[in-house]
Motif scaffolding. Structure first.
Motif, PDB file in Angstrom:
ATOM      1  N   ASP A   1       0.803  -1.095   0.002  1.00  0.00           N
ATOM      2  CA  ASP A   1      -0.050  -0.076   0.046  1.00  0.00           C
ATOM      3  C   ASP A   1       0.848   1.205  -0.121  1.00  0.00           C
ATOM      4  OD1 ASP A   1      -2.842   0.873   0.355  1.00  0.00           O
ATOM      5  OD2 ASP A   1      -1.979   1.866   2.133  1.00  0.00           O
TER       6      ASP A   1
ATOM      7  N   GLU B   1       1.339   3.614  -3.192  1.00  0.00           N
ATOM      8  CA  GLU B   1       0.621   5.370  -2.849  1.00  0.00           C
ATOM      9  C   GLU B   1       1.884   6.147  -3.390  1.00  0.00           C
ATOM     10  OE1 GLU B   1      -0.376   6.571   1.174  1.00  0.00           O
ATOM     11  OE2 GLU B   1      -1.694   7.859   0.012  1.00  0.00           O
TER      12      GLU B   1
ATOM     13  N   GLY C   1      -5.313  -6.903  -5.092  1.00  0.00           N
ATOM     14  CA  GLY C   1      -6.512  -6.173  -4.315  1.00  0.00           C
ATOM     15  C   GLY C   1      -5.881  -5.811  -2.826  1.00  0.00           C
TER      16      GLY C   1
ATOM     17  N   ASP D   1      -4.569   0.327  -3.312  1.00  0.00           N
ATOM     18  CA  ASP D   1      -5.459   0.985  -3.510  1.00  0.00           C
ATOM     19  C   ASP D   1      -5.968   0.918  -5.020  1.00  0.00           C
ATOM     20  OD1 ASP D   1      -7.087   3.289  -3.585  1.00  0.00           O
ATOM     21  OD2 ASP D   1      -5.793   4.654  -2.630  1.00  0.00           O
ATOM     22  N   PRO D   2      -7.375   0.667  -5.084  1.00  0.00           N
ATOM     23  CA  PRO D   2      -7.811   0.560  -6.419  1.00  0.00           C
ATOM     24  C   PRO D   2      -7.727   1.844  -7.095  1.00  0.00           C
ATOM     25  CG  PRO D   2      -9.687   0.314  -4.846  1.00  0.00           C
ATOM     26  CD  PRO D   2      -8.450   0.434  -3.927  1.00  0.00           C
ATOM     27  N   GLN D   3      -7.668   2.680  -6.652  1.00  0.00           N
ATOM     28  CA  GLN D   3      -7.751   4.128  -7.576  1.00  0.00           C
ATOM     29  C   GLN D   3      -6.364   4.141  -8.301  1.00  0.00           C
ATOM     30  OE1 GLN D   3      -8.852   7.828  -5.224  1.00  0.00           O
ATOM     31  NE2 GLN D   3      -8.156   6.477  -3.820  1.00  0.00           N
TER      32      GLN D   3
ATOM     33  N   ILE E   1     -12.936   5.048  -1.366  1.00  0.00           N
ATOM     34  CA  ILE E   1     -12.531   3.978  -2.397  1.00  0.00           C
ATOM     35  C   ILE E   1     -11.465   3.073  -1.854  1.00  0.00           C
ATOM     36  CG2 ILE E   1     -11.385   3.765  -4.657  1.00  0.00           C
ATOM     37  CD1 ILE E   1     -12.721   6.599  -5.454  1.00  0.00           C
ATOM     38  N   ARG E   2     -10.408   3.732  -1.214  1.00  0.00           N
ATOM     39  CA  ARG E   2      -9.508   2.749  -0.795  1.00  0.00           C
ATOM     40  C   ARG E   2      -9.975   1.921   0.287  1.00  0.00           C
ATOM     41  NH1 ARG E   2      -3.868   5.737   0.563  1.00  0.00           N
ATOM     42  NH2 ARG E   2      -2.592   3.904   1.372  1.00  0.00           N
TER      43      ARG E   2
ATOM     44  N   PRO F   1     -10.915  -6.200  -7.285  1.00  0.00           N
ATOM     45  CA  PRO F   1     -11.103  -5.089  -8.250  1.00  0.00           C
ATOM     46  C   PRO F   1     -11.156  -5.526  -9.559  1.00  0.00           C
ATOM     47  CG  PRO F   1      -8.893  -6.148  -7.399  1.00  0.00           C
ATOM     48  CD  PRO F   1      -9.942  -6.601  -6.536  1.00  0.00           C
TER      49      PRO F   1
ATOM     50  N   ILE G   1     -13.148   1.978 -11.633  1.00  0.00           N
ATOM     51  CA  ILE G   1     -13.093   3.524 -10.855  1.00  0.00           C
ATOM     52  C   ILE G   1     -12.825   4.602 -11.750  1.00  0.00           C
ATOM     53  CG2 ILE G   1     -12.011   4.916  -9.258  1.00  0.00           C
ATOM     54  CD1 ILE G   1     -11.476   1.957  -7.918  1.00  0.00           C
TER      55      ILE G   1
END
Lengths: 283, 283
Positions: A49, A53, A90, A93-95, B85-86, B94, B99
């Motif tokens: 994560d 990020e 998964g 962060d899916p963003q 979202i996270r 996912p 998104i």
């Protein structure tokens, strides 16, 4: 210092003998057995994560030329491409993740070069792209099913290598994973789907057709792996008979590869003290 | 029987007074306080996962007309669209989630109707679509910044309602969420970003411009919520001053709404006994 999973799974250069690669192996797994896997995955989650990020932040700060990551998942039916996406991908962060599944090409896709649809699905700067199947289908199913003539599919290895070299050159970190499931385990997993009405939707009679051509697919995979195993876009072979190992190994590989980008946090492109003063005045 | 979160957060029909909605509320939270949240999220994860997998399976079985879900996230800066979202959306596989973040429109997007780019980002059958900002920006920032004249933005409420009615008619379950953060909490969260070099990248001096127009934005939100609060595309107001509540409420709302689809598992479209026999012969 333990050996990085990247080194343990990295396919050596040269001809490939798939029968020498054990689908039940658990290379580099730091636990005792399956029972340790959930704890290890939980420990990996914040690491992945954080690193993802940083990549996402880099993309925000420099939307033109931040690095990109592309993970390609290939493997026979039931090897667990979907399971890796669900359980390893998964964790991020899916963003910041863009997943594309490649099925039999549409009529529009067939009217273009085989790399056309791949090109359109590439990750943007700051993104992790995940391919569930990929350009390699064009030297696998296409070869086994004789959908194009041999001269055509043979020419594609070089074209794929050139394509991947260009992506790498432009700042994409490429991670190609072959999920190595055994013939016996595939049989078991398909039977599970037929034994469980909740899983009928995952079964397709066409799966048996591909299974009946197992040897042809293994030969096609061996050539694809051997011919497209470059420094800038190497293949990793993930033993896939044990789901718990497969998912952990994919997550660990992703974490190590993201670490290679060695990303800090983008610096402020504004005057921090001034913004603090302005903000404080509104509070 | 506890009251569904969908009922507790549902914005009633009629005029909207945002000042009457408490950003610190914890409607329907089944725990004692924040310390119970991680356990509740962990319990929700398999529920959400199961329901979303049924939707995904429906999309596989019927790629033309399986249901679709669209969750729209709106709210002022720092209200936590990204956090939802996270932490909430991130509980789902996912593979089944699409998104889309809507920023200031590109030149190409501006050359089309404001709904053009929205249309292109809609979820496919079986997918959960997530919009981080949406068509509502065209009656929010566009109104506050006077980017179009009043007659134009006023006409958009009806056009949005018609658009959403058509989506619903075509089988899209629409979940619109307003993340309700207070002016004071926004100030705190922006200051956190300025106090922490790891978060500079999340800060933008333009955030202070929008903050200086807080009252105008509140008025624009009140009108958007009141004018586009239909039976088929209702607004839910999620109190967003407490991140732990906001994330739990969004996940719980998603789980309840997916449950409304009442999906089983797709039946086999092949002869199960025959496939078992054929498969057994290969083992």
């Amino acid at each position: 210092m333990t050996t990085p999973i990247s080194d343990l799974l990295r396919l050596p250069a040269g001809p490939v003998d798939l029968s020498a690669l054990d689908p039940r192996a658990t290379h580099g797994f730091p636990g005792k057995d399956k029972s340790d896997q959930p704890k290890l995955m939980a420990e990996l989650a914040p690491v992945l994560d954080d690193r993802q990020e940083r990549l996402f932040a880099a993309g925000r700060a420099d939307p033109e030329s931040a690095p990109r990551v592309l993970m390609i998942l290939q493997g026979m039916d039931t090897s667990g491409k979907g399971g890796v996406i669900r359980h390893a991908v998964g964790l991020m962060d899916p963003q910041g993740v863009r997943i594309t599944g490649f099925k039999a090409p549409t009529e529009e896709e067939r009217s273009h070069d085989f790399l056309w649809r791949i090109e359109r699905a590439l990750p943007s700067p700051g993104q992790v792209g995940i391919f569930d199947r990929s350009q390699y289908e064009d030297v696998l199913v296409v070869r086994v099913e004789q959908l194009v003539d041999e001269a055509e599919w043979r020419s594609r290895y070089d074209r794929i290598n050139e394509f991947e070299a260009r992506l790498a050159e432009q700042g994409t970190l490429i991670i190609k994973c072959f999920l190595n499931v055994s013939y016996a385990k595939q049989g078991e997993r398909l039977m599970e789907r037929l034994d469980n009405p909740d899983k009928y939707w995952k079964y397709n009679p066409g799966d048996l057709v591909a299974r009946s051509r197992w040897a042809d697919y293994q030969a096609a995979y061996a050539d694809a792996l051997a011919n497209c195993n470059t420094e800038v876009a190497p293949w990793y072979v993930i033993p896939a008979d044990r789901k718990w190992y497969r998912n952990w190994a994919a997550a660990q590989l992703l974490a190590e590869q993201l670490e290679r980008l060695n990303l800090g946090w983008p610096p402020a492109d504004f005057d921090v003290a001034e913004q603090k003063r302005l903000l404080a005045a509104t509070m």
